[in-house]
Design a protein around this motif. Structure first.
Motif, PDB file in Angstrom:
ATOM      1  N   THR A 167      49.590  32.272  29.242  1.00 12.32           N
ATOM      2  CA  THR A 167      48.381  33.027  28.927  1.00 12.32           C
ATOM      3  C   THR A 167      48.384  34.417  29.562  1.00 12.32           C
ATOM      4  O   THR A 167      47.521  35.238  29.247  1.00 12.32           O
ATOM      5  N   LEU A 168      49.321  34.677  30.457  1.00 12.72           N
ATOM      6  CA  LEU A 168      49.569  36.011  30.999  1.00 12.72           C
ATOM      7  C   LEU A 168      51.070  36.255  30.998  1.00 12.72           C
ATOM      8  O   LEU A 168      51.861  35.310  31.073  1.00 12.72           O
ATOM      9  N   ARG A 169      51.454  37.520  30.946  1.00 17.83           N
ATOM     10  CA  ARG A 169      52.862  37.894  31.031  1.00 17.83           C
ATOM     11  C   ARG A 169      53.045  38.873  32.190  1.00 17.83           C
ATOM     12  O   ARG A 169      52.360  39.889  32.257  1.00 17.83           O
TER      13      ARG A 169
ATOM     14  N   ASP B  91      39.184  38.151  31.843  1.00  9.50           N
ATOM     15  CA  ASP B  91      39.029  39.302  30.955  1.00  9.50           C
ATOM     16  C   ASP B  91      40.374  39.862  30.498  1.00  9.50           C
ATOM     17  O   ASP B  91      40.485  40.388  29.387  1.00  9.50           O
ATOM     18  N   VAL B  92      41.387  39.759  31.351  1.00  7.60           N
ATOM     19  CA  VAL B  92      42.723  40.211  30.931  1.00  7.60           C
ATOM     20  C   VAL B  92      43.290  39.239  29.907  1.00  7.60           C
ATOM     21  O   VAL B  92      43.859  39.650  28.882  1.00  7.60           O
TER      22      VAL B  92
ATOM     23  N   VAL C  78      51.985  42.768  38.537  1.00  8.86           N
ATOM     24  CA  VAL C  78      51.173  43.323  37.450  1.00  8.86           C
ATOM     25  C   VAL C  78      51.418  42.465  36.220  1.00  8.86           C
ATOM     26  O   VAL C  78      52.568  42.210  35.850  1.00  8.86           O
ATOM     27  N   ALA C  79      50.336  41.999  35.612  1.00 10.00           N
ATOM     28  CA  ALA C  79      50.451  41.130  34.449  1.00 10.00           C
ATOM     29  C   ALA C  79      49.521  41.608  33.344  1.00 10.00           C
ATOM     30  O   ALA C  79      48.591  42.385  33.578  1.00 10.00           O
TER      31      ALA C  79
ATOM     32  N   LEU D  14      45.463  45.261  32.014  1.00  7.57           N
ATOM     33  CA  LEU D  14      46.355  44.746  33.047  1.00  7.57           C
ATOM     34  C   LEU D  14      45.556  44.098  34.166  1.00  7.57           C
ATOM     35  O   LEU D  14      44.347  44.318  34.301  1.00  7.57           O
ATOM     36  N   ILE D  15      46.242  43.345  34.992  1.00  5.09           N
ATOM     37  CA  ILE D  15      45.673  42.864  36.250  1.00  5.09           C
ATOM     38  C   ILE D  15      46.724  43.005  37.335  1.00  5.09           C
ATOM     39  O   ILE D  15      47.922  42.804  37.084  1.00  5.09           O
ATOM     40  N   CYS D  16      46.281  43.377  38.517  1.00  7.10           N
ATOM     41  CA  CYS D  16      47.160  43.414  39.687  1.00  7.10           C
ATOM     42  C   CYS D  16      46.588  42.458  40.726  1.00  7.10           C
ATOM     43  O   CYS D  16      45.444  42.619  41.168  1.00  7.10           O
ATOM     44  N   ALA D  17      47.381  41.456  41.083  1.00  9.17           N
ATOM     45  CA  ALA D  17      46.951  40.448  42.052  1.00  9.17           C
ATOM     46  C   ALA D  17      48.191  39.819  42.663  1.00  9.17           C
ATOM     47  O   ALA D  17      49.318  40.097  42.244  1.00  9.17           O
ATOM     48  N   SER D  18      47.984  38.968  43.651  1.00  7.86           N
ATOM     49  CA  SER D  18      49.124  38.302  44.272  1.00  7.86           C
ATOM     50  C   SER D  18      49.756  37.340  43.278  1.00  7.86           C
ATOM     51  O   SER D  18      49.092  36.830  42.370  1.00  7.86           O
TER      52      SER D  18
END
Length: 305
Positions: free
Chosen positions: A198-200, A174-175, A111-112, A182-186
Motif C-alpha cells: 500500500t506504500l512504495r 492520506d498518502v 521516503v515513501a 509523499l511521507i517521510c517517517a522512520s
C-alpha cells in the motif's frame, strides 16, 4: 555511601518507564518490550507510562522532574534532540535535566509514496517538483521527518510543501489515499504498509540499503552523498540519578536487548541497527544531534506544533 547502598538494593520498588508518545507508536512498542523483560530481570514491576503530547515535551518534562532515584526512566527517540530549538521557552533543558543511559540503536528515515503515484525514485520527485510543488506528510511540525525533507528540498533546490499531521498514522492514511504525494517517517513506521504493497519506498536516508528494502536507493545513490537522517532510540534518567544506578540500568538494558526475543524484534520489526552505547558515548552522540538538528530548525525558522 548512600549512593552505593541504594545501588545494592536497586530496584527495591516498581520502576516507571515514561514513554513520551501515545500507545502504538514505534517508541511505545520498543518501550513496552523493554518493560516486560526488565520486570523479569529485576524482579520488580516495570510499568510503561505513555505520556504523549507536544512533540514529546510532556513526557520529557514529567521524567525530568521525577525523583532521581532510578525508579523513573524515559524511553524516547530522535525528536527529543530538537525540543530546545523548537520552543522559545522550553520547560526543561534537554542537555542537563535528563542524563543519557543507553543509545539503543538507530534506523534510517525513509521516503515513501502511494503505488498510484508516478514516483519510482527521488529523481522523479525532483523532476515533478520543478513543474509544481510536491507535498509530503510527516508526524508533525519540527519532527525529524519534517527537518529531513526541508534539508532535501534545499539540497535539490525544489519546492516541497509540508503537510503536518498529529502522528504518523493519519499521514500514512492520506498518502495511501493519494491526498498527499509523499511521507517521510522512520522505516519502522512505514515497513508494514510497504510490505503490504500500500506504500512504495523511493529512498532511504541511511548509509546503505536495508535488507528489508533492497530496491530502494540511499540518499548517496540519489545524489546527496553528505546527507543522512536516521531515527534513534535511547533511554534517559532524571538528572541526579546516582551513577551506580545508571550503570546497573545500563547493564540490565544490555541483558534485555541481548535476549533473542527482544533483539530479533528490534532488528526485524524496527529494522534497527543495535548499538547499545553507554552513558558517555550516548552523551557525545546526543550533544552532536542537538547541535546539528537545532541548526536546521533555527536556519529555517521552524516552530513545533
Amino acid at each position: 555511601l548512600c549512593a552505593g547502598a541504594a545501588a545494592q538494593t536497586y530496584p527495591n520498588k516498581p520502576v516507571r518507564l515514561v514513554i513520551p508518545f501515545p500507545a502504538g507508536a514505534a517508541a511505545d512498542t520498543i518501550g513496552r518490550s523493554f518493560a516486560a523483560k526488565f520486570s523479569e530481570i529485576w524482579g520488580q514491576q516495570v510499568v510503561a507510562d505513555n505520556r504523549g503530547g507536544a512533540n514529546t515535551i510532556v513526557g520529557a518534562e514529567i521524567a525530568a522532574k521525577a525523583v532521581p532515584d532510578g525508579t523513573t526512566l524515559m524511553a524516547t527517540f530522535d525528536s527529543h534532540s530538537t525540543i530546545s530549538a523548537l520552543l522559545d521557552k522550553p520547560p526543561l533543558n534537554i542537555e542537563t535535566d535528563l542524563v543519557p543511559v543507553m543509545l539503543v540503536g538507530k534506523a534510517p528515515y525513509i521516503v515513501a509514496t502511494s503505488p498510484q503515484k508516478p514516483f519510482k525514485n527521488f529523481a522523479d520527485v525532483v523532476a515533478a517538483a520543478k513543474v509544481k510543488p510536491v507535498t509530503y506528510g510527516t508526524s508533525g511540525p519540527g519532527s525529524s521527518g519534517h527537518l529531513a525533507m526541508v534539508m532535501l528540498g534545499r539540497k535539490a533546490n525544489v519546492p516541497l510543501d509540508h503537510v503536518p499531521y498529529k502522528g504518523a498514522g493519519p499521514a500514512i492514511n492520506d498518502v495511501m489515499g493519494g491526498h498527499v504525494d509523499l511521507i517521510c517517517a522512520s522505516v519502522a513506521a512505514l515497513l508494514p504498509q510497504i510490505e503490504a504493497g500500500t506504500l512504495r519506498c523511493i529512498m532511504q536516508m541511511g548509509p546503505e540499503r536495508l535488507k528489508a528494502l533492497p530496491d530502494a536507493q540511499t540518499t548517496k545513490e540519489a545524489g546527496f552523498p553528505d546527507f543522512l537522517a536516521e531515527a534513534w532510540w535511547g533511554i534517559f534518567a532524571p538528572k541526579g540519578t546516582p551513577e551506580p544506578i545508571v550503570k546497573q540500568t545500563y547493564d540490565a538494558l544490555r541483558e534485555v536487548i541481548s535476549s533473542p526475543i527482544v533483539s530479533q524484534r528490534l532488528r526485524e520489526t524496527q529494522q534497527m541497527q543495535l548499538l547499545m552505547q553507554g552513558p558517555q558515548e550516548f552523551a557525545t552522540f546526543f550533544a552532536k544531534e542537538v547541535i546539528e538538528w537545532g541548526k536546521v530548525v533555527r536556519d529555517n525558522n521552524i516552530k513545533g506544533g
